[in-house]
Enzyme design. Structure first.
Site, PDB file in Angstrom:
ATOM      1  N   ILE A 157      49.748  20.980  62.733  1.00  0.00           N
ATOM      2  CA  ILE A 157      48.781  21.901  62.256  1.00  0.00           C
ATOM      3  C   ILE A 157      48.645  23.135  63.014  1.00  0.00           C
ATOM      4  O   ILE A 157      48.302  24.292  62.706  1.00  0.00           O
ATOM      5  CB  ILE A 157      47.535  20.972  61.871  1.00  0.00           C
ATOM      6  CG1 ILE A 157      47.630  20.192  60.947  1.00  0.00           C
ATOM      7  CG2 ILE A 157      46.256  21.935  61.852  1.00  0.00           C
ATOM      8  CD1 ILE A 157      46.236  19.445  60.625  1.00  0.00           C
ATOM      9  N   GLU A 158      49.046  23.015  64.341  1.00  0.00           N
ATOM     10  CA  GLU A 158      48.759  23.971  65.508  1.00  0.00           C
ATOM     11  C   GLU A 158      49.965  24.782  65.584  1.00  0.00           C
ATOM     12  O   GLU A 158      50.166  25.536  64.869  1.00  0.00           O
ATOM     13  CB  GLU A 158      48.500  23.348  66.654  1.00  0.00           C
ATOM     14  CG  GLU A 158      46.914  22.736  66.787  1.00  0.00           C
ATOM     15  CD  GLU A 158      46.408  21.868  67.963  1.00  0.00           C
ATOM     16  OE1 GLU A 158      46.371  23.192  68.859  1.00  0.00           O
ATOM     17  OE2 GLU A 158      46.148  21.023  67.912  1.00  0.00           O
ATOM     18  N   MET A 159      51.068  24.479  66.270  1.00  0.00           N
ATOM     19  CA  MET A 159      52.188  25.253  66.639  1.00  0.00           C
ATOM     20  C   MET A 159      53.479  24.566  65.944  1.00  0.00           C
ATOM     21  O   MET A 159      54.384  25.633  65.853  1.00  0.00           O
ATOM     22  CB  MET A 159      52.295  25.445  68.161  1.00  0.00           C
ATOM     23  CG  MET A 159      51.246  26.136  68.921  1.00  0.00           C
ATOM     24  SD  MET A 159      51.146  26.286  70.559  1.00  0.00           S
ATOM     25  CE  MET A 159      52.421  27.417  70.976  1.00  0.00           C
TER      26      MET A 159
END
Length: 374
Positions: A157-159
């Site tokens: 979900i982040e990087m």
């Protein structure tokens, strides 16, 4: 009147003069300024529960990772990596996307937005003084900064970056070679070196001097009348110091504030997701209050952007959700921490507490973004 009754009445009178009156006594700002200008052992007794490991508030110790010659090349490499969006699979998201130095090393959002504009479920905390914080994350799932550093990089979900591929990706960037040589002696890129550099850069981040610090250094006029009243309330009637104590205004422990939304749409089980212990359901880490007024919105979910609203909640003993229909017999339904109690604060007292939070918050440091290696 018997001799025994006279002794009992005398004892009550003495307790009233020494103890009971002291608890309820109203001090003027000038009186508090004189009291708190003394060494802390002469301050009024804090309102702390017996089971609390109490540490007095005060000046921060020096950051042991700053201005260390041997660490400077590693920190410089970590700084460049922190701002480089190529650590993400899209080449668009860097660590600084969620931790912006001009936003208190947070990002001003309720929850962070990551890969393909996906929204996470938790607020990005500020990073100042994180060198003294272990474990990491709201749920404490990372024991050290080295362990934490690459978790957001790999998070889908982040990087959204495959960690095993990242060293190969960065090795192809010619401009990084000199940074790795200066930091580690050769230009080999490994996940261990990446996590180490990112960790040491974050350890170098320190709050600037606040009005509270100036007061603790002897400048009696550094705190306004409202802030000095708030400082006293913080330690006594408002009971903030039960969890927000020590020089960094955090106990580095986990507590249930009743904001878990157990069984609902916004459910977040907090530390339980890491430990699996039902006693940890709904518990989240106590954040530092240093620079707190520059890191809103607040709480683990970022649902609160009104500091007065938060004061109202603490005044009421925080959230105390009841089991929904069908959940009455759920043995795991989390209970709000016993440290949170109804306070009966006046509006003026809440404003004084907010003034003290402002006094703990130094202006953001405007770090220049480094040139990204090519």
């Amino acid at each position: 009147m018997t001799k025994r009754k006279i002794i009992i009445l005398s004892t009550i009178t003495l307790l009233t003069c020494i103890g009971w009156v002291q608890v309820s006594q109203k001090y003027t700002a000038d009186q508090l300024r004189q009291i708190y200008s003394q060494p802390s052992e002469h301050w009024p007794e804090p309102h702390v529960d017996e089971d609390v490991e109490f540490r007095e508030i005060g000046l921060m110790p020096d950051n042991p990772y700053r201005n260390v010659d041997s660490l400077k090349p590693v920190i410089e490499l970590g700084k460049v990596l922190f701002f480089d969006p190529r650590l993400s699979s899209s080449n668009q998201i860097s660590c600084a996307t969620c931790h912006d130095p001009e936003l208190g090393w947070s990002n001003g959002r309720s929850q962070s937005v990551g890969h393909n504009h996906q929204v996470g479920k938790r607020n990005s905390p500020g990073l100042n003084n994180i060198w003294q914080t272990e474990p990491l994350f709201w749920d404490g799932r990372a024991a050290t900064l080295e362990e934490q550093a690459l978790m957001p990089v790999e998070d889908p979900i982040e990087m959204h970056q495959k960690i095993h591929f990242l060293p190969t990706k960065l090795s192809k960037i010619e401009g990084y070679k000199k940074y790795f040589i200066e930091a580690f002696g050769d230009d080999s890129v490994t996940t261990e070196r990446l996590s180490s550099a990112l960790a040491y850069f974050q350890r170098s981040l320190t709050s600037r001097t606040s009005d509270f610090d100036q007061f603790m250094k002897g400048r009696k006029d550094a705190l306004s009348d409202e802030a000095i009243q708030g400082m006293h309330l913080f330690r006594t009637k408002a009971r903030c110091i039960n969890c927000h104590n020590g020089p960094f205004f955090t106990d580095n422990k986990f507590h249930n504030l009743g904001l878990h939304f157990y069984g609902g749409r916004f459910e977040d089980l907090g530390r339980f997701d890491f430990t699996g212990d039902p006693k940890d359901i709904g518990k989240f880490k106590t954040p530092s209050l240093r620079d707190v007024m520059y890191t809103g919105p607040w709480m683990h979910n970022g649902f609160f952007n009104d500091i007065m609203g938060i004061m109202q909640m603490y005044d009421n003993g925080m959230a105390r959700p009841k089991p929904r229909p069908g959940m009455e017999d759920d043995p795991n339904f989390p209970e709000t921490s016993h440290l949170l109690k109804k306070l009966d604060l006046s509006l003026e007292e809440k404003e004084h507490l907010i003034a003290f939070l402002h006094a703990l918050s130094a202006p953001n440091f405007r770090m220049a973004r480094p040139e990204i290696p090519k």
